[in-house]
Design a protein around this motif. Structure first.
Motif, PDB file in Angstrom:
ATOM      1  N   ALA A   1       0.839  -1.194   0.000  1.00  0.00           N
ATOM      2  CA  ALA A   1       0.000   0.000   0.000  1.00  0.00           C
ATOM      3  C   ALA A   1       0.872   1.241   0.000  1.00  0.00           C
ATOM      4  CB  ALA A   1      -0.906  -0.005   1.224  1.00  0.00           C
ATOM      5  N   ALA A   2       0.440   2.275  -0.722  1.00  0.00           N
ATOM      6  CA  ALA A   2       1.251   3.483  -0.850  1.00  0.00           C
ATOM      7  C   ALA A   2       0.395   4.680  -1.223  1.00  0.00           C
ATOM      8  CB  ALA A   2       2.348   3.286  -1.891  1.00  0.00           C
ATOM      9  N   PHE A   3       0.920   5.861  -0.906  1.00  0.00           N
ATOM     10  CA  PHE A   3       0.368   7.137  -1.365  1.00  0.00           C
ATOM     11  C   PHE A   3       1.486   7.928  -2.031  1.00  0.00           C
ATOM     12  CE2 PHE A   3      -2.578   6.131   2.087  1.00  0.00           C
ATOM     13  CZ  PHE A   3      -3.807   6.484   1.550  1.00  0.00           C
ATOM     14  N   VAL A   4       1.138   8.703  -3.066  1.00  0.00           N
ATOM     15  CA  VAL A   4       2.093   9.617  -3.689  1.00  0.00           C
ATOM     16  C   VAL A   4       2.110  10.912  -2.885  1.00  0.00           C
ATOM     17  CG1 VAL A   4       2.659  10.966  -5.746  1.00  0.00           C
ATOM     18  CG2 VAL A   4       1.749   8.646  -5.984  1.00  0.00           C
ATOM     19  N   LEU A   5       3.276  11.273  -2.360  1.00  0.00           N
ATOM     20  CA  LEU A   5       3.408  12.536  -1.629  1.00  0.00           C
ATOM     21  C   LEU A   5       3.803  13.678  -2.549  1.00  0.00           C
ATOM     22  CD1 LEU A   5       5.323  11.363   1.588  1.00  0.00           C
ATOM     23  CD2 LEU A   5       2.858  11.726   1.304  1.00  0.00           C
ATOM     24  N   HIS A   6       4.634  13.355  -3.529  1.00  0.00           N
ATOM     25  CA  HIS A   6       5.176  14.418  -4.398  1.00  0.00           C
ATOM     26  C   HIS A   6       5.755  13.750  -5.641  1.00  0.00           C
ATOM     27  CE1 HIS A   6       7.058  18.207  -5.519  1.00  0.00           C
ATOM     28  NE2 HIS A   6       8.232  17.614  -5.612  1.00  0.00           N
TER      29      HIS A   6
ATOM     30  N   THR B   1       4.904   4.536   1.794  1.00  0.00           N
ATOM     31  CA  THR B   1       4.429   3.158   1.778  1.00  0.00           C
ATOM     32  C   THR B   1       4.247   2.666   3.205  1.00  0.00           C
ATOM     33  OG1 THR B   1       6.608   2.070   1.831  1.00  0.00           O
ATOM     34  CG2 THR B   1       5.783   2.794  -0.323  1.00  0.00           C
ATOM     35  N   ARG B   2       3.346   1.729   3.373  1.00  0.00           N
ATOM     36  CA  ARG B   2       3.090   1.207   4.723  1.00  0.00           C
ATOM     37  C   ARG B   2       4.205   0.296   5.205  1.00  0.00           C
ATOM     38  NH1 ARG B   2       0.628  -2.333   8.237  1.00  0.00           N
ATOM     39  NH2 ARG B   2      -0.836  -1.314   9.682  1.00  0.00           N
ATOM     40  N   ASP B   3       4.823  -0.446   4.288  1.00  0.00           N
ATOM     41  CA  ASP B   3       5.796  -1.457   4.684  1.00  0.00           C
ATOM     42  C   ASP B   3       7.240  -0.968   4.695  1.00  0.00           C
ATOM     43  OD1 ASP B   3       3.983  -3.833   4.922  1.00  0.00           O
ATOM     44  OD2 ASP B   3       3.625  -3.361   2.821  1.00  0.00           O
ATOM     45  N   GLN B   4       7.551   0.041   3.897  1.00  0.00           N
ATOM     46  CA  GLN B   4       8.934   0.497   3.791  1.00  0.00           C
ATOM     47  C   GLN B   4       9.116   1.973   4.126  1.00  0.00           C
ATOM     48  OE1 GLN B   4       9.404  -1.512  -0.317  1.00  0.00           O
ATOM     49  NE2 GLN B   4      11.490  -1.470   0.503  1.00  0.00           N
ATOM     50  N   GLY B   5       8.038   2.666   4.464  1.00  0.00           N
ATOM     51  CA  GLY B   5       8.161   4.082   4.765  1.00  0.00           C
ATOM     52  C   GLY B   5       8.226   4.924   3.510  1.00  0.00           C
TER      53      GLY B   5
ATOM     54  N   GLN C   1       6.711   3.288   9.009  1.00  0.00           N
ATOM     55  CA  GLN C   1       5.846   3.880  10.034  1.00  0.00           C
ATOM     56  C   GLN C   1       4.414   3.420   9.780  1.00  0.00           C
ATOM     57  OE1 GLN C   1       6.663   5.764  12.568  1.00  0.00           O
ATOM     58  NE2 GLN C   1       8.598   6.782  12.154  1.00  0.00           N
ATOM     59  N   PRO C   2       4.115   2.139   9.995  1.00  0.00           N
ATOM     60  CA  PRO C   2       2.771   1.635   9.667  1.00  0.00           C
ATOM     61  C   PRO C   2       1.649   2.325  10.433  1.00  0.00           C
ATOM     62  CG  PRO C   2       4.028   0.010  10.925  1.00  0.00           C
ATOM     63  CD  PRO C   2       4.995   1.077  10.513  1.00  0.00           C
ATOM     64  N   ALA C   3       1.878   2.655  11.714  1.00  0.00           N
ATOM     65  CA  ALA C   3       0.827   3.324  12.494  1.00  0.00           C
ATOM     66  C   ALA C   3       0.560   4.718  11.934  1.00  0.00           C
ATOM     67  CB  ALA C   3       1.230   3.401  13.963  1.00  0.00           C
ATOM     68  N   LEU C   4       1.613   5.437  11.567  1.00  0.00           N
ATOM     69  CA  LEU C   4       1.445   6.770  10.997  1.00  0.00           C
ATOM     70  C   LEU C   4       0.805   6.684   9.613  1.00  0.00           C
ATOM     71  CD1 LEU C   4       1.977   9.775  11.537  1.00  0.00           C
ATOM     72  CD2 LEU C   4       4.175   9.502  10.383  1.00  0.00           C
ATOM     73  N   PHE C   5       1.151   5.660   8.850  1.00  0.00           N
ATOM     74  CA  PHE C   5       0.524   5.448   7.545  1.00  0.00           C
ATOM     75  C   PHE C   5      -0.985   5.277   7.706  1.00  0.00           C
ATOM     76  CE2 PHE C   5      -1.124   2.895   4.113  1.00  0.00           C
ATOM     77  CZ  PHE C   5      -0.493   3.379   2.979  1.00  0.00           C
ATOM     78  N   ASP C   6      -1.397   4.463   8.671  1.00  0.00           N
ATOM     79  CA  ASP C   6      -2.830   4.238   8.902  1.00  0.00           C
ATOM     80  C   ASP C   6      -3.519   5.522   9.361  1.00  0.00           C
ATOM     81  OD1 ASP C   6      -2.437   1.596   8.224  1.00  0.00           O
ATOM     82  OD2 ASP C   6      -2.328   0.889  10.292  1.00  0.00           O
TER      83      ASP C   6
END
Length: 257
Positions: free
Chosen positions: A12-17, A32-36, A120-125
């Motif tokens: 899972a991932a989001f584009v920041l920039h 990303t949730r798994d690799q930061g 940072q999985p908790a911060l990702f969530d």
């Protein structure tokens, strides 16, 4: 000798920039949730027929597939990877209006505070939960304050809000306090944003509990002082460098008025 864990095939991932890498490709900053936070090359993403064009947008939750890194740093960690595929998994779409500025503000905070390849999985969530709330007029500000607190906490930059920094004594619920970025909770010694001891105790309890809803409720109960208080902490830890998104918002507000 310990071996480095292999990254998952998809994550899972989001584009920041993103920024241009060539006439046809992009470099993405992914959360990303798994690799930061990762730097990823999206080859051919700018081509008109590329299937990636419609999904490599901020605030969309994606499932991405990455190649093996082509370059390693001195610590043996991947510096840049190639994006092999990305799919939008549904849910939150692009926010609009003021919520869009808030979203870019949060993305800039993540870019400035998070080191690369630190999961940072908790911060990702927490980030994923925040995005749909930015469009809610009644709760957006409390949700932003809760995210700022969680970010500072996860980065190890937030002191214990339930004790006095100088003596480690518990706070008095009815007494006002201020937060020093250098030391922690202190008795007010100059004109600065302040919170009652009870509000700080509730914020610390919500942080320890881990519930985003509880932390948001505590931020809402703390009131308007939360915004300047957290702004001061963030400003200090950014090295007093202004955030670009905040400056853009101020410029827009000046134009409108």
């Amino acid at each position: 000798m310990a071996t480095r864990a292999k990254p998952p095939a998809t994550q899972a991932a989001f584009v920041l920039h993103h920024y241009d890498w060539s006439e046809t490709s992009l470099v993405l900053d992914l959360f990303t949730r798994d690799q930061g936070r990762l730097s990823v090359v999206a080859k051919g993403a700018k081509r008109p027929y590329s299937q990636l064009r419609s999904v490599l947008l901020p605030f969309l939750r994606l499932q991405v597939t990455l190649s093996k890194p082509s370059k390693m740093n001195e610590d043996g960690a991947a510096e840049v990877q190639t994006l092999r595929g990305a799919e939008w998994v549904g849910g939150q779409t692009l926010p609009g209006g003021a919520a869009l500025f808030s979203g870019y503000y949060v993305n800039e905070l993540l870019l400035k505070f998070l080191p690369r390849q630190d999961a940072q999985p908790a911060l990702f969530d927490t980030y994923a939960e925040l995005l749909p709330q930015l469009n809610a007029v009644d709760t957006a500000q409390a949700a932003l304050r809760a995210f700022e607190l969680r970010l500072l906490s996860e980065c190890g930059l937030l002191p214990d809000l339930s004790v006095l920094a100088t003596t480690q004594a518990p706070l008095e619920p009815e007494r006002p306090y201020m937060i020093s970025a250098e030391s922690g909770v202190i008795v007010p010694n100059h004109d600065a944003p302040q919170l009652q001891g009870q509000a700080l105790i509730q914020l610390q309890a919500a942080l320890m509990h881990g519930s985003s809803a509880a932390l948001q409720q505590a931020c809402e109960a703390a009131g308007a002082s939360m915004k300047p208080l957290l702004r001061g902490l963030l400003h200090y830890h950014l090295g007093h460098r202004p955030l670009r998104t905040r400056q853009v918002l101020l410029d827009v507000q000046k134009l409108l008025t």
